[in-house]
Design a protein around this motif. Structure first.
Motif, PDB file in Angstrom:
ATOM      1  N   UNK A 144     -12.793   8.324   5.689  1.00  0.00           N
ATOM      2  CA  UNK A 144     -11.350   8.497   5.909  1.00  0.00           C
ATOM      3  C   UNK A 144     -10.854   7.354   6.777  1.00  0.00           C
ATOM      4  N   UNK A 145      -9.859   6.615   6.273  1.00  0.00           N
ATOM      5  CA  UNK A 145      -9.400   5.396   6.946  1.00  0.00           C
ATOM      6  C   UNK A 145      -7.965   5.532   7.424  1.00  0.00           C
ATOM      7  N   UNK A 146      -7.615   4.696   8.412  1.00  0.00           N
ATOM      8  CA  UNK A 146      -6.202   4.695   8.796  1.00  0.00           C
ATOM      9  C   UNK A 146      -5.387   4.040   7.686  1.00  0.00           C
ATOM     10  N   UNK A 147      -4.127   4.371   7.590  1.00  0.00           N
ATOM     11  CA  UNK A 147      -3.277   3.728   6.590  1.00  0.00           C
ATOM     12  C   UNK A 147      -2.005   3.275   7.260  1.00  0.00           C
ATOM     13  N   UNK A 148      -1.032   2.981   6.474  1.00  0.00           N
ATOM     14  CA  UNK A 148       0.227   2.493   7.048  1.00  0.00           C
ATOM     15  C   UNK A 148       1.158   3.633   7.427  1.00  0.00           C
ATOM     16  N   UNK A 149       1.041   4.725   6.702  1.00  0.00           N
ATOM     17  CA  UNK A 149       1.989   5.818   6.930  1.00  0.00           C
ATOM     18  C   UNK A 149       1.714   6.538   8.248  1.00  0.00           C
ATOM     19  N   UNK A 150       2.724   7.210   8.761  1.00  0.00           N
ATOM     20  CA  UNK A 150       2.588   7.974   9.997  1.00  0.00           C
ATOM     21  C   UNK A 150       1.915   9.311   9.742  1.00  0.00           C
ATOM     22  N   UNK A 151       2.034   9.799   8.531  1.00  0.00           N
ATOM     23  CA  UNK A 151       1.526  11.141   8.241  1.00  0.00           C
ATOM     24  C   UNK A 151       0.013  11.105   8.035  1.00  0.00           C
ATOM     25  N   UNK A 172      -4.213   7.407   5.421  1.00  0.00           N
ATOM     26  CA  UNK A 172      -3.064   8.168   5.929  1.00  0.00           C
ATOM     27  C   UNK A 172      -1.968   8.255   4.878  1.00  0.00           C
ATOM     28  N   UNK A 173      -1.413   9.449   4.731  1.00  0.00           N
ATOM     29  CA  UNK A 173      -0.332   9.629   3.779  1.00  0.00           C
ATOM     30  C   UNK A 173      -0.810  10.169   2.440  1.00  0.00           C
ATOM     31  N   UNK A 174      -2.099   9.969   2.136  1.00  0.00           N
ATOM     32  CA  UNK A 174      -2.621  10.461   0.863  1.00  0.00           C
ATOM     33  C   UNK A 174      -2.671  11.984   0.863  1.00  0.00           C
ATOM     34  N   UNK A 175      -2.498  12.542  -0.336  1.00  0.00           N
ATOM     35  CA  UNK A 175      -2.590  13.998  -0.471  1.00  0.00           C
ATOM     36  C   UNK A 175      -3.443  14.295  -1.698  1.00  0.00           C
ATOM     37  N   UNK A 176      -4.650  14.801  -1.445  1.00  0.00           N
ATOM     38  CA  UNK A 176      -5.582  15.043  -2.535  1.00  0.00           C
ATOM     39  C   UNK A 176      -5.841  16.537  -2.677  1.00  0.00           C
ATOM     40  N   UNK A 177      -5.754  17.029  -3.906  1.00  0.00           N
ATOM     41  CA  UNK A 177      -5.973  18.453  -4.170  1.00  0.00           C
ATOM     42  C   UNK A 177      -7.095  18.613  -5.174  1.00  0.00           C
ATOM     43  N   UNK A 178      -8.070  19.420  -4.809  1.00  0.00           N
ATOM     44  CA  UNK A 178      -9.132  19.736  -5.762  1.00  0.00           C
ATOM     45  C   UNK A 178      -9.151  21.244  -5.956  1.00  0.00           C
ATOM     46  N   UNK A 179      -9.047  21.637  -7.221  1.00  0.00           N
ATOM     47  CA  UNK A 179      -9.081  23.069  -7.500  1.00  0.00           C
ATOM     48  C   UNK A 179     -10.353  23.376  -8.267  1.00  0.00           C
ATOM     49  N   UNK A 180     -11.055  24.411  -7.808  1.00  0.00           N
ATOM     50  CA  UNK A 180     -12.315  24.784  -8.454  1.00  0.00           C
ATOM     51  C   UNK A 180     -12.207  26.248  -8.838  1.00  0.00           C
ATOM     52  N   UNK A 181     -12.416  26.516 -10.120  1.00  0.00           N
ATOM     53  CA  UNK A 181     -12.260  27.879 -10.602  1.00  0.00           C
ATOM     54  C   UNK A 181     -13.532  28.269 -11.349  1.00  0.00           C
ATOM     55  N   UNK A 182     -14.328  29.117 -10.705  1.00  0.00           N
ATOM     56  CA  UNK A 182     -15.603  29.506 -11.314  1.00  0.00           C
ATOM     57  C   UNK A 182     -15.417  30.878 -11.946  1.00  0.00           C
ATOM     58  N   UNK A 183     -15.438  30.916 -13.268  1.00  0.00           N
ATOM     59  CA  UNK A 183     -15.133  32.149 -13.998  1.00  0.00           C
ATOM     60  C   UNK A 183     -16.224  33.198 -13.767  1.00  0.00           C
ATOM     61  N   UNK A 210       0.840  -1.188   0.000  1.00  0.00           N
ATOM     62  CA  UNK A 210       0.000   0.000   0.000  1.00  0.00           C
ATOM     63  C   UNK A 210       0.884   1.250   0.000  1.00  0.00           C
ATOM     64  N   UNK A 211       0.705   2.098  -1.021  1.00  0.00           N
ATOM     65  CA  UNK A 211       1.494   3.328  -1.061  1.00  0.00           C
ATOM     66  C   UNK A 211       0.574   4.539  -1.046  1.00  0.00           C
ATOM     67  N   UNK A 212       1.123   5.645  -0.583  1.00  0.00           N
ATOM     68  CA  UNK A 212       0.324   6.869  -0.504  1.00  0.00           C
ATOM     69  C   UNK A 212       0.025   7.381  -1.903  1.00  0.00           C
ATOM     70  N   UNK A 213      -1.125   8.027  -2.006  1.00  0.00           N
ATOM     71  CA  UNK A 213      -1.596   8.519  -3.295  1.00  0.00           C
ATOM     72  C   UNK A 213      -1.515  10.035  -3.327  1.00  0.00           C
ATOM     73  N   UNK A 214      -1.118  10.578  -4.458  1.00  0.00           N
ATOM     74  CA  UNK A 214      -1.181  12.020  -4.652  1.00  0.00           C
ATOM     75  C   UNK A 214      -2.054  12.283  -5.864  1.00  0.00           C
ATOM     76  N   UNK A 215      -3.026  13.152  -5.718  1.00  0.00           N
ATOM     77  CA  UNK A 215      -3.909  13.427  -6.857  1.00  0.00           C
ATOM     78  C   UNK A 215      -4.231  14.910  -6.922  1.00  0.00           C
ATOM     79  N   UNK A 255      -7.558  10.068 -10.376  1.00  0.00           N
ATOM     80  CA  UNK A 255      -8.002   9.077  -9.378  1.00  0.00           C
ATOM     81  C   UNK A 255      -7.106   9.081  -8.141  1.00  0.00           C
ATOM     82  N   UNK A 256      -7.695   8.988  -6.953  1.00  0.00           N
ATOM     83  CA  UNK A 256      -9.102   8.667  -6.670  1.00  0.00           C
ATOM     84  C   UNK A 256     -10.075   9.850  -6.774  1.00  0.00           C
TER      85      UNK A 256
END
Lengths: 273, 240
Positions: free
Chosen positions: A78-85, A52-63, A1-6, A29-30
């Motif tokens: 939101x679930x626990x994961x293996x990482x400490x962060x 834990x460890x995942x970093x998800x970014x959502x950008x919303x730009x309403x013109x 299991x590895x952390x996800x960046x999106x 994804x996710x």
């Protein structure tokens, strides 16, 4: 299991005849996005988490001059994961002049053992309109919640409108009659825009009156907005209370499918000074 | 090294600045049965300190730093603008209108009192900047600087008053043993130090340029509901 960046992005643009067109809809994804209406996008979680460890970014730009509605298909667990962060979800939204954003995803559930940070940065142009709902559930049924820290910053034309931190799963606040009492969920809805501006009386700061219900309140802010805050025993009760507060604050109950809002205050008159 | 004795005066409940008239939500919590004895009160005070207490401590520290940087050689208009911005940051962290009103009432009285006790250019500028009365922690920090206190001392005074007022109110409202309640406050002493420390840590270097956006904003939904409910109680003993 590895952390996800999106990093996902939603951007609108003004099309002919004052219509809104989705200029960019970039899933990562996710964080998967689906257009479900002319001006509506649903977040579809693909895969479990965040963990834990995942970093998800959502950008919303309403013109400027456009309108957008963002919802989600289901709750975020939101679930626990293996990482400490901790897992981190950052939503950055810019709403341009005369534009409207309706953001009402399903609740975030903090499962036992999770550590989650939710950061919202909402910046409104002077005459932008926003409906922004946030719901946090303290663990799945019968379980103690994990740890959560939600930070919400809203500015209007660069001026601070609302800055709040909510801490969940910390000894000092859990079960405190000053913070959540015996509630199992907390939620808030920010209604912001010119329609919720305080009356301009020079040199006098007279506060508008709140509307108070059972477990909810519609709180007129010092700036152009009203925050509905609510506590609930479960997610159903929380939503019901928020809806009551939103109605009292002048959000049209039908507010939604087309991303539009009713005329605030007109039918209730509850927030007159 | 700050002015230790001045800090005692600033935090003293006998300071004639009207602080005794506010229960910080305790009166309404007692009325609703959410606080019935010392166990509930302990949890109430700890939660209040971790939320409203931390926020007021940070605002007081920021105000103290701003007042201490007040230089008579600067353009007074700049000072006015900075105080308004800091007060607006306090507004943005106080969603409840009842709580904003209570904070301004207490801030106005404290500013009036402290301008006579510790007259200073910074207090004059603050009074000009926010004529309707600054938020209490903003006034507290400015008063602290005028009395010679450090931002950390101002933060400590703010954290301290965020729990001592409600504790004393609870003694009166519930007829609790005052020594038992002061024992609760003694137990909170380390948390008070921590709050003052965290408040100062949150200032960082950015605060010196008037960038206070990152200051803590820990909110307490129950306190918001209690403050608004209190306004509707016609039999209330305390203002808030």
């Amino acid at each position: 299991m590895t952390a996800v960046t999106a990093r996902a992005l939603i951007r609108t643009e003004a099309a002919d005849g004052g219509r809104t067109r989705l200029e960019t809809l970039r899933s990562d994804p996710p964080l998967t996005l689906r257009q479900t209406g002319p001006r509506r996008v649903h977040l579809v979680s693909t895969g479990a988490g965040p963990l834990r460890g995942d970093r998800l970014d959502l950008e919303v730009d309403v013109a400027p001059g456009t309108s957008l509605e963002v919802r989600s298909v289901g709750a975020t667990l939101v679930l626990p994961g293996l990482a400490d962060t901790p897992s981190v979800m950052v939503v950055r939204a810019r709403v341009g002049a005369g534009a409207t954003l309706h953001f009402s995803p399903e609740p975030t559930v903090l499962a036992a053992g999770c550590a989650h940070r939710l950061v919202v940065r909402l910046s409104l142009a002077e005459d932008a309109t926003v409906f922004w709902r946030e719901e946090i559930v303290f663990g799945r049924h019968g379980e103690r919640p994990g740890r959560g820290h939600a930070r919400f910053d809203a500015t209007v034309a660069g001026r601070p409108l609302l800055r709040q931190d909510l801490l969940v799963g910390e000894e000092a606040v859990d079960g405190s009659p000053a913070v959540y009492g015996d509630a199992r969920c907390v939620g808030s809805t920010l209604l912001a825009g010119p329609a919720w501006a305080p009356p301009a009386v020079p040199d006098v700061k007279r506060e508008r009156r709140a509307v108070l219900g059972d477990g909810w309140a519609a709180l007129p802010l010092a700036g152009p907005g009203v925050q509905v805050c609510a506590l609930g025993a479960d997610a159903v009760q929380l939503r019901e209370r928020l809806r009551r507060g939103e109605e009292a604050a002048g959000a049209s109950p039908a507010s939604g499918p087309d991303g539009s809002h009713g005329t605030p205050g007109a039918e209730t008159g509850g927030l007159d000074p | 090294m700050g002015a230790d004795a001045a800090l005692l005066l600033l935090a003293d409940s006998r300071l004639p600045a009207g602080g005794h008239a506010h229960s910080g939500g305790v009166e309404e919590a007692v009325r609703l049965g959410a606080v019935t004895g010392t166990g509930d009160l302990a949890r109430f005070l700890r939660g209040r300190l971790a939320t409203a207490g931390l926020v007021t401590a940070a605002l007081a520290a920021a105000a103290c730093e701003l007042a201490a940087a007040d230089d008579p050689a600067d353009d007074p208009a700049d000072g006015v603008e900075l105080w308004r911005r800091l007060d607006a940051e306090a507004d943005a962290r106080t969603a409840s209108p009842a709580q904003r009103e209570a904070a301004r009432t207490q801030g106005r009285l404290l500013l009036r009192t402290s301008r006579r006790m510790w007259p200073s250019a910074a207090l004059d500028t603050l009074a000009r900047a926010v004529p309707e009365g600054p938020h209490h922690p903003v006034a507290l920090g400015a008063a602290g600087a005028s009395a010679g206190c450090t931002p950390r001392q101002a933060a400590l005074a703010a954290a301290y008053t965020s729990v001592t007022g409600p504790a004393t109110a609870a003694v009166r409202l519930l007829g609790l043993d005052p020594v038992t309640v002061h024992r609760l406050l003694a137990d909170l002493a380390p948390a008070l130090d921590d709050a003052a420390h965290a408040a100062c840590a949150s200032l960082g270097d950015a605060a010196r340029q008037g960038r206070w956006h990152a200051l803590p904003g820990h909110s307490a939904p129950a306190l918001d509901l209690l403050a608004e409910g209190h306004l509707t109680n016609p039999m209330k003993l305390f203002v808030s």
